[in-house]
Write an enzyme that holds these catalytic residues in place. Structure first.
Site, mmCIF file in Angstrom:
data_model
loop_
_atom_site.group_PDB
_atom_site.id
_atom_site.type_symbol
_atom_site.label_atom_id
_atom_site.label_comp_id
_atom_site.label_asym_id
_atom_site.label_seq_id
_atom_site.Cartn_x
_atom_site.Cartn_y
_atom_site.Cartn_z
ATOM 1 N N CYS A 220 4.309 -6.746 13.534
ATOM 2 C CA CYS A 220 3.958 -7.749 13.544
ATOM 3 C C CYS A 220 3.171 -8.477 14.550
ATOM 4 C CB CYS A 220 5.027 -8.608 13.597
ATOM 5 S SG CYS A 220 5.797 -9.124 14.928
ATOM 6 N N CYS B 173 4.360 -9.253 17.707
ATOM 7 C CA CYS B 173 4.650 -7.914 18.332
ATOM 8 C C CYS B 173 3.719 -7.390 19.795
ATOM 9 C CB CYS B 173 5.838 -7.054 18.070
ATOM 10 S SG CYS B 173 7.124 -7.253 16.812
ATOM 11 N N ASP C 266 -27.149 -3.292 -10.378
ATOM 12 C CA ASP C 266 -28.183 -1.908 -10.122
ATOM 13 C C ASP C 266 -28.173 -1.343 -11.665
ATOM 14 O OD1 ASP C 266 -30.931 -0.969 -9.458
ATOM 15 O OD2 ASP C 266 -29.321 0.265 -9.372
#
Length: 821
Positions: A34, A37, A475
């Site tokens: 996380c 951490c 395109d």
């Protein structure tokens, strides 16, 4: 490379550490899962002398640390990370200047932490022991009260059997939490470990053994469940990395053996199985039926059908013959063939995809940055509220107060113990883990799911942006059409015949790389038109055509507009006709019209309406001639992709407000393709800079725009749009680098999938963020009222929400491309 007992090693480019070079340690840190951490590890590395850079990726569980070997070494880097409380399970260092070292570095990078045996780790065993002790303690505390004897005392305070069991649970399950809290305090990180460790120590210190043991065990269980959920989330990247085999069968010349091939022919060389990392460019790799292709290469011998779905997402096997390109990670379904390697294992298309996916995971989205900023205020604020909750009410409430709210009585106690527990509960709620991981786990799930389906999203910000687009600009060539042009008509003028026209056009196009040039040269080859003159002074006229000298005279090939600029009057040839009559012109009878056609051909002019008729049929017209005389016209057509019309319809159904086609082709061709594909609008005869202006006008009219093109010719327009999407990017370095999102195959049906995935991801992120906030808010309101216990705060506010946001994010892996069959 020297292997250590822990699977790490170190390589360098030379023996002199003072040579000015740096080493990079790529390490696996599975428990770093996380942002908080990662912040703790970052603080620890920042205090280590010699570390020049640290790239931490908690969603992948990896740390890439660059350091000066004259000041630091890998062992010190590892010690710093483990000093922050996170075990390093693997990795190695690389650096230096020589090729061997560089190759070693490429091969050994840790892309994702290895799978973890979450439920059998030492911490898991301590957690289960603590859970058993808590269960026994609760049994004696509340059920077998008569059998709950005193077993000792501490500082004069009696300890019952249940209390001893709770203390045992704290020792078993709580000590790892307290240790992590100590590391957090040492690294000045106000995170969940510090909060939980403080709460456990404080509760134990004042004799709240039940609360302390319950908190220790439930939080440890929550941590294990979160580790398991993150490990599952990392599986998607591991699956991507495992697509390419580790070994390859190579034919190498031993000078003494001959090997029979599948067709019976005997060839020189010996078949050896070697690590894919050891295969060099130019070597011959043998691929048998059912095997995965280990490296990118060109087929030299044999034919087969190859499943390229791991790379392009295309489920239908693609036939491969000598001269065709094959990608690492693809599966040879039936035949035997030999491959000439064109890139090393670390440089293959699949390796670049994995590398870009890693980079995409590390890139924070706008939502993620907002969440991080919010968490920086949220946690300190709730910690202060927790302290105030524990300290202020006992000072101001002399006697219990009962307050009725909507008919329900709420008691505000006057004792310190009650408010202390409520303060501890708020400390649990202060952890923002579920809130903080809500976005990155969604991004990881979405990006890796897309990669498995042949869509490479190069950052969470692009994932979010694609789901918010209001208009899509497409395109024409290579996107809505196949981009495989063929010559359909040859219209010579004057003394020229079809062969002369084709010879002149092919001579001009020899130096061009445009798809139209390839079509003309292919037709010249089919017609056996040879001995082409060599063009000199070749010049590409951007968006218009080409110019070159042939046999001393300047020739042009290009759009009708180019020749109009040269002074030719093409108004009659380009005029719209109705039943053979030029609209707006003089009417002629059939005989006069036939005579006029003969005079036009003989005099070097096209019959009335000729060019407009070709353009209405969706054909591109290329005129050939000098500045004073036309040689003729070549008509080229491109086939509309089978899924283009349905893809456009599906984009609208999913919520895209406007689908627009942008093309440099002529008005007639653009109109014909637009009618076939069903786009809302088309804009024709656009130069590259005019496509940029068209994208800008769409942004002004509708909002956010996604531009879909080939990634090369459309690069300016792709860069202007909020999201640039390149079609058919497999094997194309430029497209992979320039686009925000790359469709690895030529499948226009992936566009609705991309939009649906991105739109769903945005919904999941919003759900995760607001659900986390709502739950935390409701729990925080309920704590002072006595409605939320420590157990509820852990089970719902921490463990429940972390598992909830992770599970919700994993839903993105279930979004699959639709089949338009």
């Amino acid at each position: 490379m020297t292997d250590g007992s822990n699977g790490r090693g170190e390589t360098g480019g030379g023996s002199d550490p003072a040579g000015g070079r740096e080493l990079t340690a790529s390490l696996a840190v599975p428990e770093m899962d996380c942002p908080s951490c990662a912040g703790k590890v970052d603080n620890a590395l920042a205090r280590l002398d010699g570390v020049t850079d640290a790239a931490l990726n908690p969603t992948a569980g990896t740390a890439t640390v660059t350091y000066d070997p004259a000041v630091a070494d890998e062992e010190r880097v590892v010690a710093a990370i483990e000093g922050a409380g996170y075990e390093v399970t693997g990795g190695r260092s690389s650096g230096g200047d020589d090729a061997d070292s560089e190759a070693a570095g490429d091969a050994g990078d840790v892309a994702v932490a290895p799978p973890a045996e979450v439920w059998t780790t030492p911490r898991a065993k301590k957690t289960w022991l603590g859970a058993v002790l808590v269960a026994l303690g609760l049994l004696f505390e509340f059920v077998l009260v008569a059998q709950n004897p005193r077993v000792g005392s501490v500082l004069g305070v009696p300890i019952l059997l249940s209390g001893a069991l709770f203390l045992g649970a704290v020792a078993a399950s709580g000590v790892p939490v307290v240790r992590s809290g100590y590391y957090s305090a040492r690294n000045r990180s106000l995170d969940i470990d510090l909060l939980m460790g403080t709460a456990i120590v404080a509760a134990t210190g004042i004799g709240f053994f039940v609360e302390a043991a319950t908190l220790a065990v439930l939080f440890s269980v929550a941590e294990l469940l979160e580790d398991y959920a993150m490990d599952r989330a990392r599986d998607s990247l591991r699956e991507l990395m495992e697509l390419s085999p580790d070994e390859a069968t190579v034919r190498r010349d031993s000078g003494a053996s001959e090997t029979p091939r599948a067709d019976g022919e005997v060839v020189d060389g010996e078949e050896v199985t070697v690590p894919a990392d050891d295969v060099a460019v130019g070597e011959t790799v043998i691929v048998r039926p059912g095997e995965k292709i280990p490296l990118d290469g060109i087929v030299r011998e044999g034919e087969s059908a190859v499943d390229e779905s791991p790379i392009t997402g295309e489920s239908v096997p693609v036939d491969k013959a000598p001269g065709d390109e094959a990608f690492a990670g693809s599966i040879n379904t039936e035949g035997y063939f030999e491959l000439e390697v064109t890139s090393t294992a670390g440089d293959s298309t699949l390796a670049r995809i994995v590398e870009l996916v890693q980079g995409a995971q590390a890139e924070k989205t706008e939502t993620e940055r907002f969440v991080d900023r919010f968490a920086g205020y949220y946690t300190p604020l709730v910690v202060v509220l927790a302290i105030l909750t524990a300290a202020i009410p006992p000072l101001v409430i002399a006697d219990p107060i009962t307050v009725d709210v909507a008919g329900y009585p709420f008691v505000f106690a006057a004792d310190w113990g009650t408010w202390f527990v409520r303060g501890l509960t708020l400390l649990v709620i202060a952890c923002p883990c579920a809130f903080v991981i809500s976005t990155p786990v969604s991004v990881v799930s979405g990006i890796t799911s897309a990669a498995r389906n042949g869509v490479l999203i190069k950052g969470g910000n692009h994932l979010e942006a694609m789901g918010e687009v209001d208009a899509v600009a497409l395109d024409k060539t290579g996107t809505l059409t196949k981009g495989e042009l063929t010559v359909t008509d040859l219209l010579p003028l004057g003394d020229a015949d079809e062969t002369a026209l084709l010879r002149r056009a092919a001579a001009l196009e020899q130096r061009s790389e445009h798809p139209i040039a390839a079509a003309i040269l292919d037709r010249a080859g089919e017609a056996d038109v040879s001995e082409l003159a060599e063009p000199v002074a070749f010049e590409s006229l951007t968006g218009k055509g080409i110019r070159a000298e042939i046999d001393g005279e300047t020739y042009y090939a290009g759009k009708p507009a180019l020749f109009e600029e040269l002074g030719f009057d093409l108004s009659r040839a380009r005029a719209e006709t109705d039943g053979g009559v030029v609209t707006g012109g003089d009417e002629r009878d059939d005989a006069d019209d036939g005579a006029e056609r003969e005079r036009d051909d003989a005099g070097g002019e096209f019959p009335a309406g000729t060019l407009s008729a070709l353009e209405r049929e969706g054909k591109t017209v290329v005129l050939v001639g000098t500045a004073t005389e036309l040689t003729g016209a070549v008509a080229v057509a491109d086939e509309v992709r089978r899924d283009s019309k349905r893809a456009v319809e599906r984009l609208r159904e999913l919520g895209v407000e406007r689908v627009v086609m942008l093309t440099g082709d002529n008005e007639g061709t653009a109109r014909a393709i637009a009618e076939q594909t069903g786009v809302d609008e088309y804009r024709a005869e656009l130069l590259p800079e005019e496509k940029v202006e068209a994208v800008a006008s769409l942004q002004a009219a509708y909002g956010e725009v996604a531009m879909v093109g080939d990634g090369i010719n459309d690069a300016p327009a792709l860069a202007t749009a909020e999201v640039g999407v390149a079609m058919g990017a497999a094997g194309t370095d430029t497209a992979l680098e320039t686009a925000d999102i790359a469709l690895m195959g030529d499948d226009v049906a992936k566009l609705p999938y991309l939009y649906a995935l991105s739109h769903t991801a945005n919904g999941v992120i919003r759900q995760n963020v607001w659900a986390s906030l709502a739950v935390k808010f409701l729990l925080a309101v309920g704590v002072p009222l006595g409605l939320v216990s420590v157990a509820v705060a852990v089970v719902v506010g921490d463990m429940g929400m972390s598992l909830g946001v992770t599970g919700n994010a994993m839903r993105l892996s279930g979004v699959e491309p639709e089949s338009f069959e």
